[in-house]
Write a protein that holds these residues in place. Structure first.
Motif, PDB file in Angstrom:
ATOM      1  N   UNK A 117      80.590  12.030  -0.388  1.00  0.00           N
ATOM      2  CA  UNK A 117      79.301  11.619   0.179  1.00  0.00           C
ATOM      3  C   UNK A 117      78.420  12.833   0.478  1.00  0.00           C
ATOM      4  N   UNK A 118      77.148  12.751   0.090  1.00  0.00           N
ATOM      5  CA  UNK A 118      76.190  13.818   0.337  1.00  0.00           C
ATOM      6  C   UNK A 118      75.436  13.520   1.629  1.00  0.00           C
ATOM      7  N   UNK A 119      75.065  14.580   2.334  1.00  0.00           N
ATOM      8  CA  UNK A 119      74.335  14.407   3.582  1.00  0.00           C
ATOM      9  C   UNK A 119      73.204  15.419   3.711  1.00  0.00           C
ATOM     10  N   UNK A 120      72.064  14.953   4.222  1.00  0.00           N
ATOM     11  CA  UNK A 120      70.939  15.837   4.532  1.00  0.00           C
ATOM     12  C   UNK A 120      70.814  15.902   6.049  1.00  0.00           C
ATOM     13  N   UNK A 121      70.757  17.122   6.594  1.00  0.00           N
ATOM     14  CA  UNK A 121      70.739  17.261   8.051  1.00  0.00           C
ATOM     15  C   UNK A 121      69.877  18.452   8.471  1.00  0.00           C
ATOM     16  N   UNK A 122      69.391  18.376   9.694  1.00  0.00           N
ATOM     17  CA  UNK A 122      68.630  19.501  10.237  1.00  0.00           C
ATOM     18  C   UNK A 122      69.574  20.687  10.434  1.00  0.00           C
ATOM     19  N   UNK A 123      69.045  21.878  10.123  1.00  0.00           N
ATOM     20  CA  UNK A 123      69.902  23.076  10.180  1.00  0.00           C
ATOM     21  C   UNK A 123      69.072  24.276  10.643  1.00  0.00           C
TER      22      UNK A 123
END
Length: 199
Positions: A117-123
């Motif tokens: 699973x791919x995830x986009x998150x604040x970094x």
């Protein structure tokens, strides 16, 4: 007698009428009882020909249908990944924050395996890891039949976008494939994705 003659004449006429009605109905009765040539079953030759046609349809139809389903799955997965990259880039610009996209493990670390699973998150700290104080924005599940690899700059386990929507040395190409069918999704240095080729 006249009376006897009258009854005899009536009986004769009744018999004649009954005989005429029977003669008229007989062909209809025979048509219902006697089968015609049109109602006969298939001959052996006709049956073999029909089986040959059905076998041909099965032989060539099923692989074609399977290939069409694979093409649709590949096209849909490529579009989903394209949309996720666009979303990640847009969030980086709109939030004026660093955003990372990667195969995300339950520990919050980025994996090199793009099949998960791919995830986009604040970094905001740029460590390319989902920390406790950071926000997971969106995820994408990769279909099991799909093979996906990433070839690009950097470590190869993430895409990282600056607040200007530009990648930090993580431009490259995704290769998505099912059987002998393939799509390529290129991410440029300025962070814009595009589909480059299909086979």
């Amino acid at each position: 007698t006249a009376t006897n003659n009258y009854y005899a004449l009536n009986r004769t006429q009744t018999c004649i009428s009954t005989r005429n009605i029977f003669n008229q109905e007989t062909p209809r009765i025979r048509a219902r009882i006697m089968p015609t040539r049109n109602m006969a079953g298939l001959t052996v030759t006709e049956l073999l020909a029909s089986l040959s046609i059905v076998s041909g349809l099965v032989l060539f139809g099923i692989p074609a249908l399977s290939r069409m389903q694979e093409r649709m799955l590949l096209s849909g997965a490529c579009q989903d990944l394209y949309s996720l990259i666009q979303f990640t880039r847009h969030q980086a610009v709109s939030q004026q924050n660093r955003i990372t996209l990667c195969p995300l493990l339950s520990s919050g670390d980025c994996s090199n395996n793009w099949q998960i699973e791919l995830g986009a998150f604040t970094d905001p700290n740029g460590n390319r890891r989902l920390d406790a104080d950071e926000t997971l924005l969106r995820t994408l599940t990769i279909p099991q039949k799909l093979n996906i690899t990433w070839r690009g700059m950097g470590s190869g386990n993430s895409l990282h976008f600056s607040s200007q929507g530009i990648t930090f040395v993580s431009n490259g190409t995704f290769h998505l494939s099912i059987a002998d069918q393939e799509r390529q999704l290129v991410v440029s240095r300025i962070g814009k994705p595009r589909v480059s080729a299909s086979h």
